[in-house]
Write a protein that holds these residues in place. Structure first.
Motif: not given
Length: 404
Positions: A205-209
């Motif tokens: 999630i963090a990587a995409e955000l």
């Protein structure tokens, strides 16, 4: 369709032509995905990926026979990394999905290009190109969507999201980078299935955000996500994009490159920074920076702040607060041009008092705007004299009491 991809910059990569030849040429291997999409748009692709009909073991053997270093980075999923002088290139055998659970897929290898294209997420990412002629292969109308600025799922959006929940965030990230008018069907599916994000690792999630937050249309797309409750289940702290809009305007005004951690800090309440950084499993450095950025610039002045917390952190805090950054951008904080040893030479005894007096000298030096060595020497003389005065007075008083 007769359209061709300009290959000049791709073919110019050292070792690329030898790699294609080793893999059997255009009969077995094509450029695929982002390299085709970005090159078509005139962008410099970050990565070059190849799809091939060869099975992984055959790819390994072909590269080894050609003297090209091969790393089996994802052998179970058919991916071999060819390490070229110009950088790594991933070579992946054509695949079709056998089963998916929203996070992982079990795949089977195929020799059908259309099957491989059908398992990809968006039409603009399912483009292939002949590595020799540049001829384009578009199985799902990706070029038309790319020209229209439309991020569109291949097939039924609900099914594609069920296969891989991360596609919800990828839909918005690609829209922030390439989109114009949002695809209504895709948006509706993402909104309806937003809770599926809870099944994903927080690192994914963090990587995409973080990628989304530095994209061209990060502000309107983040606002769109908030409006449709996309992040509510995993990041309920993000409820308003107003501060993000203000921050991006300031970055643009002063010519500072967008930064994902700084932009994330603008989206969350200051007192949640530690919790959000931990939940997203950010690196220790990024987590500390997120917390620091949320603390505000204080009243000490831009350069004093930069001296204390570092220039990068000071820029974060000043931009987030809407304060000028001219005094710190490109400025390197100096080192205090005096040491504790110089204070001992002036009469202080070694011990804790040296550190206390040195801190007083440093505070005065900062307050005066970091003057040079002559003024620092004066500040040191004054600080040492002030520190020694009570001791002298105490000695004199004791002596007078003894005489009495």
């Amino acid at each position: 369709m007769g359209m061709t991809l300009p290959l000049d910059r791709i073919v110019a990569r050292d070792g690329f032509t030898a790699l294609i030849d080793a893999l059997g040429g255009a009969a077995t291997t094509r450029l695929v995905g982002g390299v085709v999409r970005d090159t078509w748009l005139g962008l410099d692709p970050a990565d070059v990926d190849l799809a091939t009909r060869l099975l992984p073991e055959a790819v390994l053997a072909a590269l080894q026979a050609a003297g090209i270093r091969a790393v089996p980075t994802g052998l179970a999923h058919g991916t071999i990394t060819a390490v070229l002088p110009s950088g790594p290139i991933e070579v992946t055998t054509l695949r079709r999905d056998v089963s998916t659970d929203g996070r992982h897929a079990i795949v089977a290898f195929t020799d059908a290009w259309a099957e491989d294209a059908a398992r990809r997420d968006f039409t603009m990412n399912a483009l292939y190109a002949d590595p020799a002629s540049g001829a384009l292969f578009d199985y799902f109308g990706g070029l038309a969507d790319l020209e229209a600025g439309r991020v569109r799922f291949i097939g039924d959006p609900y099914r594609r999201i069920a296969e891989d929940h991360l596609r919800i965030l990828r839909f918005f990230r690609f829209h922030a980078r390439f989109g114009d008018a949002v695809d209504a069907e895709g948006l509706a599916a993402c909104a309806a299935r937003a809770n599926d994000l809870m099944a994903l690792s927080r690192e994914r999630i963090a990587a995409e955000l973080l990628k989304l937050l530095v994209a061209r249309a990060a502000v309107p797309v983040t606002a769109l996500m908030i409006e449709h409750g996309i992040l509510r289940a995993v990041l309920p702290e993000i409820t308003d994009a107003t501060a993000l809009a203000a921050l991006t305007a300031r970055e643009d005004a002063v010519g500072i490159a967008p930064d994902a951690i700084r932009r994330l800090a603008s989206l969350i309440p200051a007192d949640t920074a530690e919790a959000v950084g931990a939940r997203l499993k950010l690196s220790n450095a990024d987590r500390k920076r997120l917390v620091a950025a949320s603390q505000g610039p204080g009243e000490e002045g831009p350069r004093a702040l930069a001296y204390r917390v570092g220039t990068a952190s000071a820029v974060d805090r000043l931009l987030l607060a809407g304060d000028p950054v001219d005094d710190v951008v490109g400025w390197t904080p100096p080192a205090l041009p005096i040491t504790g040893g110089a204070l001992v030479e002036r009469g202080l005894r070694k011990g804790p008092e040296v550190a206390r007096v040195l801190r007083r000298v440093e505070a005065a030096w900062i307050a005066e705007g970091f003057p040079g060595e002559p003024r620092v020497a004066q500040l040191a003389d004054e600080a040492v004299a002030a520190a020694l005065t009570p001791a002298i007075s105490d000695s004199a008083s004791a002596a007078s009491r003894g005489l009495a």
